[in-house]
Design a protein around this motif. Structure first.
Motif, PDB file in Angstrom:
ATOM      1  N   LYS A 178       0.830  -1.215   0.000  1.00 12.67           N
ATOM      2  CA  LYS A 178       0.000   0.000   0.000  1.00 12.67           C
ATOM      3  C   LYS A 178       0.860   1.259   0.000  1.00 12.67           C
ATOM      4  O   LYS A 178       0.487   2.287  -0.566  1.00 12.67           O
ATOM      5  CB  LYS A 178      -0.945  -0.016   1.205  1.00 12.67           C
ATOM      6  CG  LYS A 178      -2.093  -1.007   1.046  1.00 12.67           C
ATOM      7  CD  LYS A 178      -2.907  -1.138   2.301  1.00 12.67           C
ATOM      8  CE  LYS A 178      -3.788   0.062   2.544  1.00 12.67           C
ATOM      9  NZ  LYS A 178      -4.680  -0.134   3.709  1.00 12.67           N
ATOM     10  N   PHE A 181       1.748   3.016  -3.368  1.00 18.36           N
ATOM     11  CA  PHE A 181       0.793   3.794  -4.155  1.00 18.36           C
ATOM     12  C   PHE A 181       1.303   5.214  -4.425  1.00 18.36           C
ATOM     13  O   PHE A 181       0.904   5.852  -5.381  1.00 18.36           O
ATOM     14  CB  PHE A 181      -0.567   3.862  -3.444  1.00 18.36           C
ATOM     15  CG  PHE A 181      -1.411   2.662  -3.701  1.00 18.36           C
ATOM     16  CD1 PHE A 181      -2.060   2.478  -4.905  1.00 18.36           C
ATOM     17  CD2 PHE A 181      -1.553   1.687  -2.719  1.00 18.36           C
ATOM     18  CE1 PHE A 181      -2.833   1.356  -5.141  1.00 18.36           C
ATOM     19  CE2 PHE A 181      -2.331   0.570  -2.951  1.00 18.36           C
ATOM     20  CZ  PHE A 181      -2.963   0.404  -4.160  1.00 18.36           C
ATOM     21  N   ARG A 204       0.719  -0.108 -11.771  1.00 15.81           N
ATOM     22  CA  ARG A 204      -0.305   0.396 -10.859  1.00 15.81           C
ATOM     23  C   ARG A 204      -1.430   1.051 -11.652  1.00 15.81           C
ATOM     24  O   ARG A 204      -1.221   1.576 -12.745  1.00 15.81           O
ATOM     25  CB  ARG A 204       0.293   1.397  -9.875  1.00 15.81           C
ATOM     26  CG  ARG A 204       0.972   2.576 -10.522  1.00 15.81           C
ATOM     27  CD  ARG A 204       1.842   3.353  -9.535  1.00 15.81           C
ATOM     28  NE  ARG A 204       2.610   4.383 -10.201  1.00 15.81           N
ATOM     29  CZ  ARG A 204       2.227   5.658 -10.339  1.00 15.81           C
ATOM     30  NH1 ARG A 204       1.067   6.064  -9.832  1.00 15.81           N
ATOM     31  NH2 ARG A 204       2.983   6.523 -10.967  1.00 15.81           N
ATOM     32  N   PHE A 206      -4.779   3.788 -11.204  1.00 16.87           N
ATOM     33  CA  PHE A 206      -5.223   4.863 -10.323  1.00 16.87           C
ATOM     34  C   PHE A 206      -6.509   5.455 -10.888  1.00 16.87           C
ATOM     35  O   PHE A 206      -6.489   6.327 -11.754  1.00 16.87           O
ATOM     36  CB  PHE A 206      -4.141   5.948 -10.199  1.00 16.87           C
ATOM     37  CG  PHE A 206      -4.376   6.886  -9.049  1.00 16.87           C
ATOM     38  CD1 PHE A 206      -4.011   6.530  -7.765  1.00 16.87           C
ATOM     39  CD2 PHE A 206      -4.991   8.117  -9.254  1.00 16.87           C
ATOM     40  CE1 PHE A 206      -4.241   7.391  -6.695  1.00 16.87           C
ATOM     41  CE2 PHE A 206      -5.220   8.980  -8.196  1.00 16.87           C
ATOM     42  CZ  PHE A 206      -4.847   8.614  -6.909  1.00 16.87           C
ATOM     43  N   ARG A 218     -10.866  -2.786  -6.534  1.00 19.45           N
ATOM     44  CA  ARG A 218     -11.024  -1.344  -6.693  1.00 19.45           C
ATOM     45  C   ARG A 218     -10.213  -0.871  -7.898  1.00 19.45           C
ATOM     46  O   ARG A 218      -9.346  -1.571  -8.403  1.00 19.45           O
ATOM     47  CB  ARG A 218     -10.526  -0.637  -5.430  1.00 19.45           C
ATOM     48  CG  ARG A 218     -11.249  -1.056  -4.156  1.00 19.45           C
ATOM     49  CD  ARG A 218     -12.494  -0.265  -3.927  1.00 19.45           C
ATOM     50  NE  ARG A 218     -12.161   1.107  -3.557  1.00 19.45           N
ATOM     51  CZ  ARG A 218     -13.067   2.074  -3.479  1.00 19.45           C
ATOM     52  NH1 ARG A 218     -14.333   1.822  -3.771  1.00 19.45           N
ATOM     53  NH2 ARG A 218     -12.711   3.299  -3.126  1.00 19.45           N
ATOM     54  N   TRP A 220      -8.079   1.464  -7.808  1.00 17.68           N
ATOM     55  CA  TRP A 220      -6.761   1.856  -7.329  1.00 17.68           C
ATOM     56  C   TRP A 220      -6.058   0.593  -6.844  1.00 17.68           C
ATOM     57  O   TRP A 220      -6.423   0.006  -5.826  1.00 17.68           O
ATOM     58  CB  TRP A 220      -6.866   2.875  -6.203  1.00 17.68           C
ATOM     59  CG  TRP A 220      -7.585   4.124  -6.645  1.00 17.68           C
ATOM     60  CD1 TRP A 220      -7.036   5.241  -7.201  1.00 17.68           C
ATOM     61  CD2 TRP A 220      -8.991   4.369  -6.578  1.00 17.68           C
ATOM     62  NE1 TRP A 220      -7.994   6.173  -7.496  1.00 17.68           N
ATOM     63  CE2 TRP A 220      -9.226   5.662  -7.116  1.00 17.68           C
ATOM     64  CE3 TRP A 220     -10.086   3.624  -6.131  1.00 17.68           C
ATOM     65  CZ2 TRP A 220     -10.486   6.224  -7.213  1.00 17.68           C
ATOM     66  CZ3 TRP A 220     -11.342   4.176  -6.220  1.00 17.68           C
ATOM     67  CH2 TRP A 220     -11.537   5.466  -6.754  1.00 17.68           C
ATOM     68  N   ALA A 221      -5.043   0.146  -7.572  1.00 15.24           N
ATOM     69  CA  ALA A 221      -4.430  -1.142  -7.255  1.00 15.24           C
ATOM     70  C   ALA A 221      -3.010  -1.213  -7.783  1.00 15.24           C
ATOM     71  O   ALA A 221      -2.606  -0.438  -8.665  1.00 15.24           O
ATOM     72  CB  ALA A 221      -5.258  -2.288  -7.836  1.00 15.24           C
ATOM     73  N   ASP A 241      -5.440  -4.041  -3.836  1.00 13.61           N
ATOM     74  CA  ASP A 241      -6.133  -2.792  -4.119  1.00 13.61           C
ATOM     75  C   ASP A 241      -6.088  -1.863  -2.908  1.00 13.61           C
ATOM     76  O   ASP A 241      -5.512  -2.192  -1.867  1.00 13.61           O
ATOM     77  CB  ASP A 241      -7.564  -3.043  -4.601  1.00 13.61           C
ATOM     78  CG  ASP A 241      -8.485  -3.596  -3.529  1.00 13.61           C
ATOM     79  OD1 ASP A 241      -8.076  -3.663  -2.358  1.00 13.61           O
ATOM     80  OD2 ASP A 241      -9.629  -3.968  -3.872  1.00 13.61           O
ATOM     81  N   SER A 242      -6.689  -0.707  -3.051  1.00 13.28           N
ATOM     82  CA  SER A 242      -6.598   0.320  -2.013  1.00 13.28           C
ATOM     83  C   SER A 242      -7.356  -0.052  -0.747  1.00 13.28           C
ATOM     84  O   SER A 242      -7.192   0.600   0.283  1.00 13.28           O
ATOM     85  CB  SER A 242      -7.114   1.655  -2.562  1.00 13.28           C
ATOM     86  OG  SER A 242      -8.437   1.507  -3.086  1.00 13.28           O
ATOM     87  N   ASP A 243      -8.205  -1.082  -0.788  1.00  9.69           N
ATOM     88  CA  ASP A 243      -8.864  -1.577   0.420  1.00  9.69           C
ATOM     89  C   ASP A 243      -8.033  -2.630   1.139  1.00  9.69           C
ATOM     90  O   ASP A 243      -8.433  -3.128   2.197  1.00  9.69           O
ATOM     91  CB  ASP A 243     -10.238  -2.165   0.074  1.00  9.69           C
ATOM     92  CG  ASP A 243     -11.258  -1.092  -0.271  1.00  9.69           C
ATOM     93  OD1 ASP A 243     -11.031   0.072   0.119  1.00  9.69           O
ATOM     94  OD2 ASP A 243     -12.266  -1.411  -0.928  1.00  9.69           O
TER      95      ASP A 243
END
Length: 267
Positions: A178, A181, A204, A206, A218, A220-221, A241-243
């Motif tokens: 993470k 990112f 990546r 976005f 998501r 975002w990954a 991913d961003s989660d």
């Protein structure tokens, strides 16, 4: 007749793995074995079983493989039965169940064509008999490296990332990835890019989800692609991913192709 027993975690295969589920009675198929016995000479249909996921369709090629050792009073040519039923035993998905067997004393495999769609309300189980059905009494079967996959061949057995990594390792990996990112060094991809053809290394996304990304991911990954052989025909791909969800998949076989994504850790 034994109660169902579940393998600890799915085996990462070059085909699509579906021997899975957690249970208090588990084993690591790569380093340990599980043994089951028909203690009575009259228990001639003795089996033990594993839960099977994901779903499969009529016409899918299914390959079962394992290293097995069969001993006892009714060992016939060293063969033992392995097949897939639904959990209430009303449907056998394998028309070759009583003619196509695994061989004791070695890594052995069999392939059959599913004769019906699996039913999530009556889920399939992978069954191993302690011999040939009707002649199991007094026999003992020890197996390891158990694997069933949507494939016409038995692919190399690999321990799953879930089996190898502790939860603390996964959490650390989530946190470390993470942090990437904010990095500018990895190429940025979007919905015009295909994860099936990205170069080795880290890419990546976005705000725009690339093609062939995990369904529930998501936009975002970060995705990491690595080669598992010098020819770069056998690949592994990880995504987070961003989660903090982590998914993985592999590419291999003949011809070489990408397999379905599977969840390593979901939040």
């Amino acid at each position: 007749m034994a109660l169902a027993k579940d393998v600890a975690n799915e085996n990462l295969a070059y085909g699509i793995p579906f021997v899975v589920n957690n249970s208090s009675e588990t084993f690591d198929g790569s380093t340990q074995s599980t043994t089951n016995s028909a203690t009575s000479d009259n228990d001639n249909w003795h089996y033990f079983s594993f839960r099977v996921v994901p779903s499969f369709k009529k016409g899918d090629a299914i390959t079962i493989s394992a290293i097995g050792y069969l001993t006892g009073k009714q060992v016939k040519d060293g063969n033992y039965k392995a097949t897939i039923y639904n959990i209430d035993l009303s449907t056998c998905y394998d028309d070759t169940a009583d003619s196509n067997f695994l061989k004791s004393g070695q890594l052995s495999s069999k392939t059959f064509i599913a004769n019906a769609d699996s039913d999530p309300n009556n889920p399939p189980i992978l069954m191993f008999y302690t011999g040939i059905a009707g002649s199991c009494g007094g026999n003992t079967l020890t197996i390891k490296n158990v694997k069933a996959e949507k494939s016409s061949i038995a692919t190399p057995w690999i321990s799953s990332i879930k089996d190898i990594a502790k939860q603390s390792d996964i959490t650390s990996l989530q946190d470390k990835i993470k942090n990437l990112f904010s990095a500018k060094s990895s190429p940025l991809i979007d919905n015009t890019n295909d994860l099936n053809t990205v170069p080795l290394g880290i890419v990546r996304s976005f705000g725009s989800k690339p093609q062939n990304a995990p369904k529930d991911f998501r936009q975002w990954a970060i995705y990491l692609t690595i080669a598992m052989d010098e020819a770069e025909t056998t690949l592994a791909q990880l995504g987070i991913d961003s989660d903090g969800n982590i998914f993985g998949r592999t590419k291999g076989g003949t011809p070489s192709k990408w397999n379905e994504w599977f969840a390593i850790s979901q939040r």
